[in-house]
Each structure stands twice: as structure tokens, then as C-alpha cells.
Design a protein around this motif. Sequence first.
Motif, PDB file in Angstrom:
ATOM      1  N   GLY A  68      -7.526  12.353  -6.627  1.00 43.22           N
ATOM      2  CA  GLY A  68      -7.704  11.819  -7.983  1.00 43.22           C
ATOM      3  C   GLY A  68      -6.959  10.511  -8.177  1.00 43.22           C
ATOM      4  N   VAL A  69      -5.771  10.394  -7.584  1.00 43.35           N
ATOM      5  CA  VAL A  69      -5.006   9.144  -7.695  1.00 43.35           C
ATOM      6  C   VAL A  69      -5.725   8.023  -6.939  1.00 43.35           C
ATOM      7  CG1 VAL A  69      -2.848   8.009  -7.015  1.00 43.35           C
ATOM      8  CG2 VAL A  69      -2.791  10.290  -8.065  1.00 43.35           C
ATOM      9  N   LEU A  70      -6.191   8.311  -5.734  1.00 46.88           N
ATOM     10  CA  LEU A  70      -6.876   7.278  -4.945  1.00 46.88           C
ATOM     11  C   LEU A  70      -8.175   6.850  -5.630  1.00 46.88           C
ATOM     12  CD1 LEU A  70      -6.349   8.583  -1.278  1.00 46.88           C
ATOM     13  CD2 LEU A  70      -4.983   6.918  -2.562  1.00 46.88           C
ATOM     14  N   LEU A  71      -8.917   7.823  -6.159  1.00 47.68           N
ATOM     15  CA  LEU A  71     -10.147   7.484  -6.886  1.00 47.68           C
ATOM     16  C   LEU A  71      -9.824   6.572  -8.068  1.00 47.68           C
ATOM     17  CD1 LEU A  71     -13.244   8.201  -7.150  1.00 47.68           C
ATOM     18  CD2 LEU A  71     -12.538   9.930  -8.811  1.00 47.68           C
ATOM     19  N   MET A 123       6.294  13.021  -6.618  1.00 44.21           N
ATOM     20  CA  MET A 123       4.932  12.517  -6.701  1.00 44.21           C
ATOM     21  C   MET A 123       4.843  11.124  -6.092  1.00 44.21           C
ATOM     22  SD  MET A 123       2.687  14.624  -7.783  1.00 44.21           S
ATOM     23  CE  MET A 123       1.316  13.583  -8.312  1.00 44.21           C
ATOM     24  N   GLY A 124       5.869  10.295  -6.339  1.00 43.21           N
ATOM     25  CA  GLY A 124       5.854   8.939  -5.789  1.00 43.21           C
ATOM     26  C   GLY A 124       5.747   8.949  -4.270  1.00 43.21           C
ATOM     27  N   ARG A 125       6.494   9.831  -3.626  1.00 45.88           N
ATOM     28  CA  ARG A 125       6.425   9.929  -2.164  1.00 45.88           C
ATOM     29  C   ARG A 125       5.027  10.311  -1.700  1.00 45.88           C
ATOM     30  NH1 ARG A 125      12.226  12.309  -0.135  1.00 45.88           N
ATOM     31  NH2 ARG A 125      13.455  11.469  -1.855  1.00 45.88           N
ATOM     32  N   GLN A 126       4.418  11.276  -2.415  1.00 44.23           N
ATOM     33  CA  GLN A 126       3.047  11.678  -2.076  1.00 44.23           C
ATOM     34  C   GLN A 126       2.096  10.500  -2.211  1.00 44.23           C
ATOM     35  OE1 GLN A 126       1.292  14.465  -1.256  1.00 44.23           O
ATOM     36  NE2 GLN A 126       2.918  15.965  -1.148  1.00 44.23           N
ATOM     37  N   VAL A 127       2.274   9.712  -3.282  1.00 44.80           N
ATOM     38  CA  VAL A 127       1.377   8.567  -3.504  1.00 44.80           C
ATOM     39  C   VAL A 127       1.549   7.560  -2.369  1.00 44.80           C
ATOM     40  CG1 VAL A 127       0.813   6.645  -5.029  1.00 44.80           C
ATOM     41  CG2 VAL A 127       1.338   8.901  -6.000  1.00 44.80           C
ATOM     42  N   ILE A 128       2.784   7.315  -1.970  1.00 41.26           N
ATOM     43  CA  ILE A 128       3.027   6.351  -0.880  1.00 41.26           C
ATOM     44  C   ILE A 128       2.385   6.850   0.417  1.00 41.26           C
ATOM     45  CG2 ILE A 128       4.846   5.404   0.604  1.00 41.26           C
ATOM     46  CD1 ILE A 128       6.521   5.158  -2.055  1.00 41.26           C
ATOM     47  N   LEU A 142      -0.837  -0.638 -10.327  1.00 40.59           N
ATOM     48  CA  LEU A 142       0.449   0.059 -10.427  1.00 40.59           C
ATOM     49  C   LEU A 142       0.190   1.545 -10.574  1.00 40.59           C
ATOM     50  CD1 LEU A 142       3.553   0.359 -11.083  1.00 40.59           C
ATOM     51  CD2 LEU A 142       2.866   0.134 -13.487  1.00 40.59           C
ATOM     52  N   VAL A 143       0.837   2.367  -9.733  1.00 42.11           N
ATOM     53  CA  VAL A 143       0.779   3.813  -9.904  1.00 42.11           C
ATOM     54  C   VAL A 143       2.127   4.286 -10.423  1.00 42.11           C
ATOM     55  CG1 VAL A 143       0.371   6.052  -8.819  1.00 42.11           C
ATOM     56  CG2 VAL A 143      -0.888   4.040  -8.025  1.00 42.11           C
ATOM     57  N   ASP A 144       2.126   4.896 -11.600  1.00 41.70           N
ATOM     58  CA  ASP A 144       3.379   5.255 -12.266  1.00 41.70           C
ATOM     59  C   ASP A 144       3.513   6.762 -12.460  1.00 41.70           C
ATOM     60  OD1 ASP A 144       5.625   3.792 -14.237  1.00 41.70           O
ATOM     61  OD2 ASP A 144       5.022   5.802 -14.904  1.00 41.70           O
ATOM     62  N   PHE A 145       4.412   7.361 -11.705  1.00 41.21           N
ATOM     63  CA  PHE A 145       4.857   8.741 -11.967  1.00 41.21           C
ATOM     64  C   PHE A 145       6.360   8.654 -12.194  1.00 41.21           C
ATOM     65  CE2 PHE A 145       0.896   9.741  -9.772  1.00 41.21           C
ATOM     66  CZ  PHE A 145       0.420  10.849 -10.470  1.00 41.21           C
ATOM     67  N   THR A 146       6.752   8.328 -13.424  1.00 44.18           N
ATOM     68  CA  THR A 146       8.186   8.134 -13.662  1.00 44.18           C
ATOM     69  C   THR A 146       8.679   9.065 -14.763  1.00 44.18           C
ATOM     70  OG1 THR A 146       7.701   6.281 -15.156  1.00 44.18           O
ATOM     71  CG2 THR A 146       8.161   5.752 -12.839  1.00 44.18           C
ATOM     72  N   HIS A 147       8.969   8.527 -15.929  1.00 47.20           N
ATOM     73  CA  HIS A 147       9.690   9.277 -16.949  1.00 47.20           C
ATOM     74  C   HIS A 147       9.199   8.820 -18.318  1.00 47.20           C
ATOM     75  CE1 HIS A 147      13.110  10.834 -19.244  1.00 47.20           C
ATOM     76  NE2 HIS A 147      13.302  11.646 -18.214  1.00 47.20           N
ATOM     77  N   PRO A 148       9.159   9.714 -19.297  1.00 47.15           N
ATOM     78  CA  PRO A 148       8.747   9.309 -20.643  1.00 47.15           C
ATOM     79  C   PRO A 148       9.499   8.081 -21.164  1.00 47.15           C
ATOM     80  CG  PRO A 148       8.971  11.700 -20.552  1.00 47.15           C
ATOM     81  CD  PRO A 148       9.413  11.175 -19.218  1.00 47.15           C
ATOM     82  N   ARG A 208      -9.128   3.034  -7.080  1.00 46.96           N
ATOM     83  CA  ARG A 208     -10.362   2.294  -6.752  1.00 46.96           C
ATOM     84  C   ARG A 208     -11.188   1.958  -7.987  1.00 46.96           C
ATOM     85  NH1 ARG A 208     -10.470   6.496  -2.308  1.00 46.96           N
ATOM     86  NH2 ARG A 208      -9.401   5.394  -0.613  1.00 46.96           N
ATOM     87  N   LYS A 209     -11.092   2.775  -9.018  1.00 43.63           N
ATOM     88  CA  LYS A 209     -11.965   2.592 -10.179  1.00 43.63           C
ATOM     89  C   LYS A 209     -11.329   1.784 -11.312  1.00 43.63           C
ATOM     90  CE  LYS A 209     -15.574   5.795  -9.610  1.00 43.63           C
ATOM     91  NZ  LYS A 209     -16.689   6.443 -10.325  1.00 43.63           N
ATOM     92  N   VAL A 210     -10.006   1.781 -11.403  1.00 45.32           N
ATOM     93  CA  VAL A 210      -9.369   1.193 -12.592  1.00 45.32           C
ATOM     94  C   VAL A 210      -9.652  -0.305 -12.711  1.00 45.32           C
ATOM     95  CG1 VAL A 210      -7.127   0.746 -11.472  1.00 45.32           C
ATOM     96  CG2 VAL A 210      -7.234   1.182 -13.959  1.00 45.32           C
ATOM     97  N   ARG A 211      -9.857  -0.935 -11.556  1.00 41.37           N
ATOM     98  CA  ARG A 211     -10.062  -2.388 -11.599  1.00 41.37           C
ATOM     99  C   ARG A 211     -11.446  -2.780 -12.116  1.00 41.37           C
ATOM    100  NH1 ARG A 211      -8.625  -4.927  -6.086  1.00 41.37           N
ATOM    101  NH2 ARG A 211     -10.530  -3.779  -5.570  1.00 41.37           N
ATOM    102  N   GLN A 212     -12.320  -1.772 -12.240  1.00 44.40           N
ATOM    103  CA  GLN A 212     -13.655  -2.055 -12.796  1.00 44.40           C
ATOM    104  C   GLN A 212     -13.711  -1.796 -14.302  1.00 44.40           C
ATOM    105  OE1 GLN A 212     -16.080   0.605 -10.445  1.00 44.40           O
ATOM    106  NE2 GLN A 212     -15.021  -0.067  -8.602  1.00 44.40           N
TER     107      GLN A 212
END
Lengths: 272, 272, 272, 272
Positions: free
Chosen positions: C249-252, C16-21, C78-84, C255-259
Motif C-alpha cells: 500500500g505504501v509503494l502503491l 515502520m520507517g525501517r520497513q519503508v526503507i 515524502l513518506v511520513d510515519f512519525t508522530h502527531p 507511485r500514485k501520489v504524484r498523479q
Amino acid sequence: MNGSIPVIVTGAAGKMGRQVIQAVAGSNDMILMGAVDRQHLGADAGEVAGVEALEVPITPDLQSLCALVAQEKQAGVLVDFTHPRSVYENIRAAIAYGVYPVVGTTGLSLEQIQALAEFCDKASMGCIIAPNFSIGMVLLQQAAIQASRYFDHVEIIELHHNQKADAPSGTALKTAQMLAEIGKTYNPPQVAETEALPGVRGGLGPEHIRIHSVRLPGLIAHQEVMFGSPGELYTLRHDTSDRSCYMPGVLLSIRKVRQLQQLVYGLEKILD
Amino acid sequence: MNGSIPVIVTGAAGKMGRQVIQAVAGSNDMILMGAVDRQHLGADAGEVAGVEALEVPITPDLQSLCALVAQEKQAGVLVDFTHPRSVYENIRAAIAYGVYPVVGTTGLSLEQIQALAEFCDKASMGCIIAPNFSIGMVLLQQAAIQASRYFDHVEIIELHHNQKADAPSGTALKTAQMLAEIGKTYNPPQVAETEALPGVRGGLGPEHIRIHSVRLPGLIAHQEVMFGSPGELYTLRHDTSDRSCYMPGVLLSIRKVRQLQQLVYGLEKILD
Amino acid sequence: MNGSIPVIVTGAAGKMGRQVIQAVAGSNDMILMGAVDRQHLGADAGEVAGVEALEVPITPDLQSLCALVAQEKQAGVLVDFTHPRSVYENIRAAIAYGVYPVVGTTGLSLEQIQALAEFCDKASMGCIIAPNFSIGMVLLQQAAIQASRYFDHVEIIELHHNQKADAPSGTALKTAQMLAEIGKTYNPPQVAETEALPGVRGGLGPEHIRIHSVRLPGLIAHQEVMFGSPGELYTLRHDTSDRSCYMPGVLLSIRKVRQLQQLVYGLEKILD
Amino acid sequence: MNGSIPVIVTGAAGKMGRQVIQAVAGSNDMILMGAVDRQHLGADAGEVAGVEALEVPITPDLQSLCALVAQEKQAGVLVDFTHPRSVYENIRAAIAYGVYPVVGTTGLSLEQIQALAEFCDKASMGCIIAPNFSIGMVLLQQAAIQASRYFDHVEIIELHHNQKADAPSGTALKTAQMLAEIGKTYNPPQVAETEALPGVRGGLGPEHIRIHSVRLPGLIAHQEVMFGSPGELYTLRHDTSDRSCYMPGVLLSIRKVRQLQQLVYGLEKILD
């Protein structure tokens, strides 16, 4: 390994070639004996295909490999997914050495196929050329032909990703042509149809078979043949998500081609 | 029965009228008070509708029925599935008597609807006019509008029996128009498309929404809206098999129209 | 670049991290500022992700990257797709530095989410945690909830490849739970049903919602919610073919989290 | 009319009988010679069936009608959609008079069918008994058997209205049994599956074929057979909306039964 079928793959570094090498490496009744490509020369064919090292280096020289395989006890097979420019010569070379060709490369002319068929006849050699190695698609087409004898109404919907430029898909058109060959005209009109938007009723294929092409991102490759009669619908659908879907047809062809004494065109010819 | 909603049905002997009478007879919060038609005069409306006798004879006289219902404690409702020629006068008569109209008859002009809206405003009366009383179809259209904000690619496939002469279906075109109103152009091309068979890519609706119409015996009435983006498809589908599907929308309208003080157009306006 | 949103990706070398990058690199309103992983340390994050070199080396140190991003004019994400095991500390670190978290990692406990929500409140910081970043799936679930108010009968069919061990899929169960929350019991029986083969009628989910799980090679990930009432069917279907479907959904969310000034759970909260 | 096939219909006032009478009346190579039922005695069979008057009164006496038809130049056919109690005697009577039976009534025991087969052999008479006269369904089953030779993974989904009490449908179970007869076990597991909701993976039919039964109002009668292998899906679907769907199979049987010299069971036996 002793009774394994020796296999040579041309186009070994291409997308289909790599899939074939994976499939051959995963089958316990065949063994990769050679891999031909102009790219990745010298690299291990297994590693290029993303499986383990197979100790088969990629070479540009099909002739030498055919000569090598000709010395094996077991008759060998050439699998060719290359290019319209090279496929004809590849097949001739293989037959000349007694190696049985299984060919997925498109672009051979009718004259070339005819010439290859005669060449096979003289050598009493089998050869399988197929435009589509998906067993599911061939089964769909066979079932559609069977249904066409009892249904007078049929439409085809094919759906592909929106990177595909041409419409309809070659496979959908092929299906329509197969249905047309039975020799009747489909879809006798019940009312005088009008189109408020030109094209909304789809493209008019052979014998009045309507074809609809949908293009959207998120789609992959799908075909649906819908037969209708009063009170019932009979629908055949094929969905492809991955090039791996062609491998069962390729492996079946590798196993069957050595029992043939002539060229056959179309995977349906060897499904019994 | 005391608190039941009195209902008059015009077009009582028609296909939709009979369905409405069945539905009203089967609901325990409403009661059939009158049935208007030019055919089956004097016959029991319940028997004509195929349910038990309801002791409501079919009459040609809407005015008298409205006058009768106006004397009830509970405000009454007129359900009109008749004809473009009569629907306007029927609605005016009902409103004049304080009976709330629920109208499924198509063919009213924009001017007529505007005039009726003003008439309702003056009388502070509610009125519901809807081209489609299928709650499922309205939900589909609402969900499609919501999806259109996030997807840029969409095609519509509608499938009907081959007795249907016009294509696309009015409902499919309406769906496309609703998606177009959001104000963006869909399906930005990714490649230069070619059509080997004219029309195979469907009809070009508003804002580049492609519409495909399939016609086969065995089909009834179906609509599919497909949204695509890379890696995913979101499909909304509605299948109608029977006129009974409109009854939940009619009954909901009967219950809601008496709470309105104005004319509303479209079932979606009363789904909250 | 000046107004671009600075983005840090944790789990940068994961699928997922690679996709996000890739998605961040392809967006002209954001810029990759940091990439965290324990693997591929020192490698260029863009090259690991299969795009061009981005001159962002993979490091193990999220804290330093947050400190760096905190000095930018634009608020970072920060976009986090890591581990519990690591997600909770990652989110805390980001918020502490004023970096807004967008989190797809599953496995946070209710207590952890509650603690993070309080931490966000104190800092007046936004944070988006979502179990599913597919906009199509969220739209399907929202449309299903809307439909559940008007339909009393519903069944869910989910179809996945046969490598999937658990059934039903978590998403199908989630959909059923969302439909159950409306507070009614679905599928009132019309007849006394019998099962000649145990299980043939599917699994009984919350509020009598039936769920059917199909497992076949060739399937990818599909969910279908079917609503029925007399004479009509309303079907919502979602097909996923590729991890790229989560990127819109990640890009949206970036853009929205900072509001936002608080933690929100579920992508549906930011679809307006 | 001279060369028309004389047809007797038993169960003439039943739902299927009426359909058969409509279909025979609409075919220009057959003529209704008799109609048997215990109800509507003396009424015109055509009017009871909802077509024009055919001047064939409904009588209770099959024997006399058979005797009458036996005097025709053209060999006659009996179409029987009656009841398990009467079907055996009806067939015997018809054969005794040289009238060829086409039978859709279910409930004959294996012993009865065996006895009738022997009776046919002695008389060198044809007889067609079929549990399902839908040509589309028989084509689906034949195509599924063909596909079962190449696919190892298959699941069946059947969908019916929620008035249907039994699950799975008899036709779905029959399809599974036909696939099982090929003699292999389907769906070799790829992982250790778990069911969080019992039954969610469907019913386990013969040879590990999974069957899923969906029941919703708005559905009619549908069956889907899904074959999967890596990268592809092949789906066969049959939708029935109306009893009229059985008529092409009945008419085909009327035309073919007179060429047979023995009893055949199943419509598939006469599809060539």
C-alpha cells in the motif's frame, strides 16, 4: 537459586538455542550453567540471545560443562537443538556425566535412538527426544486419535508460507500416520468420485486419509484435521506464529526429564 | 395486489420450484398467476410447495398461462427451474407473449443462449439467465476479482458433503476462471516445490490457481478463496446450508428483469 | 536510476520507517534520497533498516532534504510515519518544496486535514493520508460495503493478542462505521433475545452492528465480517501477521501520489 | 433378527423420535418393538418416521410394551425423547420391567436423577441419561478439558441462527463449566483492558472464561473453543447441521447400556 535446575544449552547461538536461553533465563526454577556453540565463542550467551548478560560465555566444550554441572547438588539438564552430526555424541556425553538430555534435534536414526535407549537403561537415566515441542500440536494429535475411534471420515488441511518447498508438512504426515495406526481404513466412498483437475482431491495418505497442502505468502504454519459424520463436523486446528510456542514444551521437559529412568520419544509421553 | 408482478413458475413441483412459490407467496409485490409441471397436475401449487392454498392449480400448459398473463396491466415474469430439454422452448414462449424470463435451469448451449439473446433484442425484452442465484456467491466472486488486481497469490478450497461425485465444484472452477480472465499468472513460485504425496498441492486450475476439494459427511456446500501477500491474508468464504439462499437472488431478478431490454447472463450483471 | 522516484523517509529509525526503507530499497523504480530521524543521527539509513548500506545518512533536517529533492528531474515523495506532534509541519514543508507526501501517521485533527487539503489545492499538489495501508483490509472494507446493500444481518469479530488494551480495535469500529453509513439499521430481531451472561452478545456498534473482541496470546491481528441471510453465510476475513503487509500500500501510494492534484484520505481512494 | 436388541421409542412422533426410529430401522443389530406417542395413534411408526412400514403401530401404552419386551430373550432398551413431565415415570416403568433406558429428554431435577440412580442400583440395571448425544461435541469437551491443563488462556465463541433467543447456548456454558472445574482462573490479564463498547469483550463465564455469542440467519449451531499461548493457538470447533448427528451417540448408548449396572449421566462416561 539454590534449588534451581542447572541447564546447559547446545546450539546456543542458533534460532532455537537463543529461544531456549531466553526461556530458561525467564524461569525462576532453573539456571543457565553453560552454553555451547562454535559461533560467538566467548560472547555472553544472554546477550547473544537478546536478554540481559547472564555471565555465561559461549564455549565449544560440552564435556567440561557436563563435568562442572555433575558437581552440582541438583541434577542438571542438557537442551540440544543442534545438528544430526553432533546430537548423538552430545546425548552420550551428557548421560555419561549424569546430565539429563532434552533433545529437539531431528535426524537421529532408529538405530541411534535404540542405542541411546539402552545406554539410558543401563545408567537409569531419563532422556526426552521429541520431534515437536509444541504442546498444542501434541494435544491436537492426541485429540485426533481419540476422535478417530468414533469418526470414519477425516481429511487434513495444512497451510504454510510459500517458502516451504516440501508438501505435505512432516507434522501433517505424522498426524495421518498416527490416525492410521488405529488400524482402520478411513473415508469409505459414498459415490464414484471423479477429478476434473488431477490432484484436486488432495494427496492420498495412509489408510485413505486425504491431505491438502496450501502454500501462500502471509501464511505461517497451520494444521487442520476435519472429522465428519452425517450432520456434524469436528475440527481440530493448530496455528503457530512464532518459535516461542515450543518453549512451554521445552520447559516442561526440563522439569520432567529428571524424574525418568529411561528414554522417551515424543512429548505426548510426558503429558499426563 | 393491483400493482403486483404476475409470476408464472415452471418446474413448480420440483425442489427449486417449490422454493420459488414459497418466496413469491411471501412477497407483497408479486402474485403467483400460474404453475407448470407434469406432476401433481391439478393440485394447488401453494399446497404442493408447503404453504397455504394459493388457488393456482398446477397445469402442463405454459402457453395458455402466458396468454393469460399477457392480458394483465403489469408485465409478467416466468421463473424457470426445469430441465435442459424444455428450458429453451419455455423461454421462447414467454418472450413471444411479452413475459420476462428469469432462468436458473442449466444446460443451455452457447448457441441457444446466443439465439435467445437475438430473440430478446428483436422483441426489446429483458431476460436473466444465471447459473447461480446466490447473491452471496456472486458478491464473493466480484470481491475476488477486485482483490485479484492487488494480490498475486491465491488458492481456492471448496468443501462439500461426500455425496458429491465431481471435483472441483462447478462454482469453484467458475471462480478460478473469473480470476484467470484478468490476464495474469498467479502464484509465481518462490522455491522448487516437491510433492511427497501426489496431488497434495491440489489441482492446477487456470493461470496456476490451485484448487483443493474436501469431501466429508457433515459438510454442506462451502467455498473459500484465500489471497496472500507477505504479512497478510485476505479470505473470502461462502457457506450454503439451504436452497432458500437462492431466493433473494430470484426475487431481485423478478423485480429487475422487466426493466431490461436484452438478455443478461449472470446475476452479477444486475447487482449494481 | 535515472527515472527513479526520489523518496525521503521521516521516522526513518522507527519500526515502520525501517520497513519503508527496506521496501524502497527493494523497488527498482524508486531511490532513497533522504532519511530523517532524531535517533541514529549520522548512521546509514540502510544499515539501520537491516538492509545493505545505502549511503544515506540519517539527519534531523527535513527542510534541507526537500530542497535537495526539489532539484531532481523527477518529482519526489515524502513518506511520513512519525508522530502527531511533527506530522503536520512535515507535510507542510514537503508541499512547500513540491515534494508529494504519503502519510501513515495518525493523530491529525479534522481541522489540520482540512487546512492541508486547502494547501494542496492552492499548490495543485497531491497528498495521500491513510489510517491503514493494508490493501487487504481496504479491499475487505470495500467488499463489506458492497455486501451491506444485499444483506440485512452482519456481525464483526476481531481477534488480537492479549497485549492489546482497547476493544474493539479501531479498524473493526471503522468497518462498522463504514457499513452504518449506507443508512440502514442491521439485524432486525427475529426473537426477543436474552443474555444470561451480560455482554455475551457483544458490543452494540452503530446501526445495531454487533462487534465481538477476542484477546488471546498467540493471536496477532485478525478481523472477520460475517453476513448472514436464510441458508447462506458470506464471510470476509483479514489476517495480519507482519508489518510488511503495509508495504504494498505504501509503494502503491508513492507511485500514485504524484498523479494527484489534491489531498485524498484513505487508501481506498486510489484503488481503482 | 434373533440376536437383535429390542427397542422401544417414546416420543415416537416427535422430531427426535422419528430420527431414532430411522436409525434403529437402519441398524442390523436392533429391532423396533414398540413406539409410544399420544399423536398418530395407530399409525405405522416407520411410515410416520419417513422410512418403510415397520408394522409397529404407535400406541399410548408404554407399560404394555415393556411387559411384552420383558419376555424377549434379549434384554430390551427404551429410548426416551419426550417431555420433562413424562420422562421420570417412563424411566421408572422401564426399569421395573428390566428394560434399559437411554434418555435424551432434558428437565429432570437433580433429586429425580438421584432417585433414579438409587432405583437402578437396587435393580442392578444400567441407564444412560445424556443432555447431548453428539459424540463430536463430547469429544470436543473432553479434548478441551485435556488442553485446559496446559493452556492458561481460553475464549469460547458459539454461533447460532437468529431464531435462538437465549445466549450463551447451554452447550457453550456447559463447556465453560467443565473447563472451570479443573480449578484454575483463566486469562490472567496482561494489560488493563478497556471496552469502548460495553460487552464487546463478551460475557464473563466461570473462572474468567470469555464467551461470545453470534446470531445470524444462515448459521445453524457451531461452537469454537480457542486456547492461546505465546506463538500458538489451539482451536476446537464443532459444527452441527442436522439432527442426524445425534444418532451415532444414541445407537452407541443402546449397545452399551445393557452392560451397565448403574445409572450414568453424560455420553462421555461411555466413550472409552
